[in-house]
Design a protein around this motif. Structure first.
Motif, PDB file in Angstrom:
ATOM      1  N   GLU A 104      -6.972  16.867   1.135  1.00  0.00           N
ATOM      2  CA  GLU A 104      -6.685  15.863   2.352  1.00  0.00           C
ATOM      3  C   GLU A 104      -7.764  14.969   2.650  1.00  0.00           C
ATOM      4  O   GLU A 104      -7.355  13.752   2.861  1.00  0.00           O
ATOM      5  CB  GLU A 104      -6.388  16.912   3.618  1.00  0.00           C
ATOM      6  CG  GLU A 104      -5.036  17.552   3.797  1.00  0.00           C
ATOM      7  CD  GLU A 104      -5.313  19.087   3.062  1.00  0.00           C
ATOM      8  OE1 GLU A 104      -6.558  19.381   2.489  1.00  0.00           O
ATOM      9  OE2 GLU A 104      -4.242  19.777   2.997  1.00  0.00           O
ATOM     10  N   ASP A 105      -8.787  15.114   2.092  1.00  0.00           N
ATOM     11  CA  ASP A 105     -10.030  14.373   2.528  1.00  0.00           C
ATOM     12  C   ASP A 105      -9.859  13.025   1.340  1.00  0.00           C
ATOM     13  O   ASP A 105     -10.564  12.169   1.344  1.00  0.00           O
ATOM     14  CB  ASP A 105     -11.158  14.784   2.108  1.00  0.00           C
ATOM     15  CG  ASP A 105     -11.696  15.895   3.314  1.00  0.00           C
ATOM     16  OD1 ASP A 105     -10.904  15.609   4.416  1.00  0.00           O
ATOM     17  OD2 ASP A 105     -12.427  16.972   3.117  1.00  0.00           O
ATOM     18  N   LYS A 140      -7.220  11.440   0.675  1.00  0.00           N
ATOM     19  CA  LYS A 140      -6.040  10.387   1.111  1.00  0.00           C
ATOM     20  C   LYS A 140      -6.769   9.081   0.870  1.00  0.00           C
ATOM     21  O   LYS A 140      -8.005   8.629   1.416  1.00  0.00           O
ATOM     22  CB  LYS A 140      -5.553  10.554   2.456  1.00  0.00           C
ATOM     23  CG  LYS A 140      -4.459   9.574   2.725  1.00  0.00           C
ATOM     24  CD  LYS A 140      -3.898  10.009   4.132  1.00  0.00           C
ATOM     25  CE  LYS A 140      -2.957   9.059   4.480  1.00  0.00           C
ATOM     26  NZ  LYS A 140      -2.154   9.407   5.858  1.00  0.00           N
ATOM     27  N   GLY A 141      -6.227   8.190   0.047  1.00  0.00           N
ATOM     28  CA  GLY A 141      -6.635   6.835  -0.014  1.00  0.00           C
ATOM     29  C   GLY A 141      -7.778   6.471  -1.000  1.00  0.00           C
ATOM     30  O   GLY A 141      -8.479   5.273  -1.261  1.00  0.00           O
ATOM     31  N   GLU A 195       1.346  14.684  -2.716  1.00  0.00           N
ATOM     32  CA  GLU A 195       0.976  15.646  -1.515  1.00  0.00           C
ATOM     33  C   GLU A 195      -0.110  15.128  -0.663  1.00  0.00           C
ATOM     34  O   GLU A 195      -0.351  15.497   0.351  1.00  0.00           O
ATOM     35  CB  GLU A 195       0.694  17.264  -1.897  1.00  0.00           C
ATOM     36  CG  GLU A 195       2.028  17.744  -2.870  1.00  0.00           C
ATOM     37  CD  GLU A 195       1.747  19.202  -3.242  1.00  0.00           C
ATOM     38  OE1 GLU A 195       0.977  19.766  -2.789  1.00  0.00           O
ATOM     39  OE2 GLU A 195       2.641  19.536  -4.099  1.00  0.00           O
ATOM     40  N   TYR A 196      -0.905  14.278  -1.228  1.00  0.00           N
ATOM     41  CA  TYR A 196      -2.430  14.133  -0.523  1.00  0.00           C
ATOM     42  C   TYR A 196      -2.711  12.630  -0.476  1.00  0.00           C
ATOM     43  O   TYR A 196      -3.715  12.088   0.166  1.00  0.00           O
ATOM     44  CB  TYR A 196      -3.555  14.844  -1.206  1.00  0.00           C
ATOM     45  CG  TYR A 196      -3.326  16.290  -0.947  1.00  0.00           C
ATOM     46  CD1 TYR A 196      -3.224  17.125  -0.093  1.00  0.00           C
ATOM     47  CD2 TYR A 196      -2.858  17.123  -2.202  1.00  0.00           C
ATOM     48  CE1 TYR A 196      -2.812  18.624  -0.038  1.00  0.00           C
ATOM     49  CE2 TYR A 196      -2.763  18.480  -2.414  1.00  0.00           C
ATOM     50  CZ  TYR A 196      -2.739  19.118  -1.060  1.00  0.00           C
ATOM     51  OH  TYR A 196      -2.192  20.447  -1.284  1.00  0.00           O
ATOM     52  N   GLY A 197      -1.634  11.888  -0.788  1.00  0.00           N
ATOM     53  CA  GLY A 197      -1.858  10.263  -0.881  1.00  0.00           C
ATOM     54  C   GLY A 197      -3.150   9.668  -1.398  1.00  0.00           C
ATOM     55  O   GLY A 197      -3.636   8.651  -0.984  1.00  0.00           O
ATOM     56  N   ALA A 198      -3.465  10.383  -2.606  1.00  0.00           N
ATOM     57  CA  ALA A 198      -4.609   9.737  -3.239  1.00  0.00           C
ATOM     58  C   ALA A 198      -4.205   8.731  -4.086  1.00  0.00           C
ATOM     59  O   ALA A 198      -3.162   8.269  -4.614  1.00  0.00           O
ATOM     60  CB  ALA A 198      -5.300  10.950  -4.174  1.00  0.00           C
ATOM     61  N   ASP A 199      -5.146   7.629  -4.515  1.00  0.00           N
ATOM     62  CA  ASP A 199      -4.999   6.462  -5.335  1.00  0.00           C
ATOM     63  C   ASP A 199      -5.138   7.031  -6.829  1.00  0.00           C
ATOM     64  O   ASP A 199      -6.386   7.358  -7.008  1.00  0.00           O
ATOM     65  CB  ASP A 199      -5.999   5.465  -5.062  1.00  0.00           C
ATOM     66  CG  ASP A 199      -5.890   4.138  -5.801  1.00  0.00           C
ATOM     67  OD1 ASP A 199      -4.931   4.079  -6.572  1.00  0.00           O
ATOM     68  OD2 ASP A 199      -6.612   3.304  -5.443  1.00  0.00           O
TER      69      ASP A 199
END
Length: 292
Positions: free
Chosen positions: A161-162, A164-165, A183-187
């Motif tokens: 979760e950390d 994200k982005g 699932e976690y919004g990573a780039d």
């Protein structure tokens, strides 16, 4: 044991692939006792290998801590390699008679099916799909997807979760990278190899690298003062030993050999001399499946 990862190292690994295989030279770290004239039922694969006094084992050559061939070395090193030595020893085969064959992810099943190798220990996760085409004994290690970060970021990035982005790197087309996006919004930042991702992490281009924790621990073991594997695994991968499908006697032998390595301490020593160099504590051995 430290796994020196350099561009030259991977060039050497590529050359080793061209040459097909290298013979073992007894350079392993785990003190294993080679069985003296072990007895197996006539006609079994174990009897054939033991009588021949040699075995071909497929491992990775480019994964520090798991299966890695250093420049100029005669044999690879890593946790999978140590487990291969332990299994061979129980067949009465010493290091000098193990032929290590580079086995990348795409040719693990073909090499088993066509007899190029006798066994595969190559960060080879046990799956129902794979067990439709090959036998898989184990698991001898359970890992899962995790994150590798720079030491200074170990308190700010501890869970997926950390991320994200944040820029997260893994190999092109991997399910690990896609999971981080979906699932976690990573780039996502894809590269061809994990070593390229680690280079990007070290030079500050990306914030984290993700894949199986076992693979990441190998890179952390190379540079434990600068890199750290953080958080708990957020998937489950069970590493097993691949062999020819339908060989029930081999299945039983391998399951028993793995359990014996748990009981006599050689499994723990193999872990401590390889992945354990990252600083992580030696885990409890997993429960071996009852079938292959």
């Amino acid at each position: 044991m430290r796994f020196k990862r350099t561009k030259a190292a991977f060039a050497a690994a590529g050359l080793a692939l061209t040459l097909a295989a290298c013979g073992g030279d007894g350079g392993g770290s785990t003190d294993v006792k080679v069985a003296d004239n072990p007895e197996f039922d006539s006609g079994t694969t174990m009897a054939k290998l033991s009588d021949a006094g040699k075995i071909t084992i497929g491992v990775k050559f480019d994964q520090p801590g798991i299966g890695f061939l250093a420049p100029g070395a005669d044999a690879p090193e890593g946790f999978d390699v140590e487990m291969g030595r332990i299994i061979a020893a129980q067949l009465g085969i010493d290091d000098s008679n193990i032929e290590w064959k580079e086995t990348v992810s795409d040719n693990r099943e073909p090499y088993i099916k066509d007899g190029t190798v006798d066994l595969v220990l190559a960060s080879y996760s046990i799956t129902d799909e794979r067990r439709q085409v090959v036998g898989q004994a184990g698991p001898y290690y359970v890992t899962g997807q995790q994150l590798l970060v720079r030491e200074e970021d170990k308190d700010s990035i501890t869970t997926p979760e950390d991320a994200k982005g944040k820029k997260v790197c893994s190999v092109t087309g991997s399910t690990s990278l896609q999971r981080m996006v979906d699932e976690y919004g990573a780039d996502p930042v894809p590269f061809a190899t994990y070593s390229e991702c680690v280079d990007q992490l070290e030079n500050g281009t990306v914030d984290a690298v993700t894949t199986d924790g076992a693979i990441l621990l190998g890179y952390a073991a190379e540079d434990p003062d600068k890199l750290e594997v953080v958080g708990e695994p957020f998937s489950e991968e069970k590493y097993g030993i691949g062999f020819k499908k339908g060989d029930e006697a081999m299945c039983t032998f391998l399951q028993d050999a793995i359990k014996k390595s748990f009981d006599d301490g050689t499994w723990a020593k193999a872990f401590e001399s390889t992945l354990g160099e990252s600083g992580v504590e030696t885990p409890e051995p997993p429960t071996v499946d009852s079938t292959c």
